[in-house]
Design a protein around this motif. Structure first.
Motif, PDB file in Angstrom:
ATOM      1  N   SER A 167      40.235  18.199  -2.154  1.00  0.00           N
ATOM      2  CA  SER A 167      39.398  18.515  -3.309  1.00  0.00           C
ATOM      3  C   SER A 167      38.488  19.709  -3.010  1.00  0.00           C
ATOM      4  O   SER A 167      38.320  20.607  -3.843  1.00  0.00           O
ATOM      5  N   SER A 168      37.923  19.737  -1.815  1.00  0.00           N
ATOM      6  CA  SER A 168      37.041  20.833  -1.420  1.00  0.00           C
ATOM      7  C   SER A 168      37.795  22.157  -1.352  1.00  0.00           C
ATOM      8  O   SER A 168      37.309  23.189  -1.819  1.00  0.00           O
ATOM      9  N   ILE A 169      38.998  22.131  -0.768  1.00  0.00           N
ATOM     10  CA  ILE A 169      39.805  23.349  -0.675  1.00  0.00           C
ATOM     11  C   ILE A 169      40.146  23.873  -2.067  1.00  0.00           C
ATOM     12  O   ILE A 169      40.014  25.076  -2.349  1.00  0.00           O
ATOM     13  N   LEU A 170      40.573  22.978  -2.949  1.00  0.00           N
ATOM     14  CA  LEU A 170      40.908  23.392  -4.308  1.00  0.00           C
ATOM     15  C   LEU A 170      39.694  23.957  -5.029  1.00  0.00           C
ATOM     16  O   LEU A 170      39.771  24.984  -5.709  1.00  0.00           O
ATOM     17  N   HIS A 171      38.559  23.296  -4.871  1.00  0.00           N
ATOM     18  CA  HIS A 171      37.326  23.774  -5.493  1.00  0.00           C
ATOM     19  C   HIS A 171      36.954  25.165  -4.978  1.00  0.00           C
ATOM     20  O   HIS A 171      36.625  26.058  -5.764  1.00  0.00           O
ATOM     21  N   GLN A 172      37.013  25.349  -3.670  1.00  0.00           N
ATOM     22  CA  GLN A 172      36.687  26.652  -3.087  1.00  0.00           C
ATOM     23  C   GLN A 172      37.646  27.732  -3.589  1.00  0.00           C
ATOM     24  O   GLN A 172      37.229  28.860  -3.870  1.00  0.00           O
ATOM     25  N   LYS A 177      35.782  31.217  -3.601  1.00  0.00           N
ATOM     26  CA  LYS A 177      35.187  31.176  -2.256  1.00  0.00           C
ATOM     27  C   LYS A 177      36.251  31.108  -1.180  1.00  0.00           C
ATOM     28  O   LYS A 177      35.963  31.350  -0.016  1.00  0.00           O
ATOM     29  N   LEU A 178      37.470  30.818  -1.572  1.00  0.00           N
ATOM     30  CA  LEU A 178      38.592  30.748  -0.635  1.00  0.00           C
ATOM     31  C   LEU A 178      39.653  31.691  -1.160  1.00  0.00           C
ATOM     32  O   LEU A 178      40.109  31.563  -2.282  1.00  0.00           O
ATOM     33  N   LYS A 179      40.028  32.674  -0.352  1.00  0.00           N
ATOM     34  CA  LYS A 179      40.964  33.708  -0.805  1.00  0.00           C
ATOM     35  C   LYS A 179      42.308  33.543  -0.114  1.00  0.00           C
ATOM     36  O   LYS A 179      42.401  33.085   1.017  1.00  0.00           O
ATOM     37  N   GLU A 180      43.366  33.962  -0.809  1.00  0.00           N
ATOM     38  CA  GLU A 180      44.692  34.005  -0.210  1.00  0.00           C
ATOM     39  C   GLU A 180      44.727  35.104   0.833  1.00  0.00           C
ATOM     40  O   GLU A 180      44.065  36.122   0.690  1.00  0.00           O
ATOM     41  N   GLN A 181      45.530  34.894   1.884  1.00  0.00           N
ATOM     42  CA  GLN A 181      45.665  35.938   2.908  1.00  0.00           C
ATOM     43  C   GLN A 181      46.738  36.907   2.520  1.00  0.00           C
ATOM     44  O   GLN A 181      47.703  36.591   1.925  1.00  0.00           O
TER      45      GLN A 181
END
Length: 90
Positions: free
Chosen positions: A76-81, A86-90
């Protein structure tokens, strides 16, 4: 009965035996950071069911165990980020 390890599990085992794993210096702060992220994603009012590979579930559970949170909370945290940028694809 001997359990057959995957290549990834064998590499993890060797890494551990070579003392390559280090404790974090500020474990409490590290855990608090992830607990706060988890808490911020706890306002859940919808359910989502997905199919996911068993290997990916196991990797998620391993990561969650390392962090000290339930694996569903980690997902859930990863999806939210990700959806909040706040979380970008490499």
């Amino acid at each position: 009965m001997k359990i057959k390890l995957t290549d990834e599990e064998k590499e993890l085992e060797l890494s551990f035996e070579r003392n390559e794993w280090k404790s974090v210096s500020n474990k409490k702060g590290y855990l608090n950071k992830f607990k706060l992220a988890a808490k911020n994603t706890l306002a859940k009012d919808k359910r989502m069911n997905i199919r996911i590979a068993g290997k990916d579930i196991q990797l998620l559970k391993t990561k969650a165990l390392e962090i000290g949170i339930p694996y569903q909370t980690l997902v859930s945290s990863i999806l939210h980020q990700y959806v909040t940028g706040k979380l970008k694809e490499q």
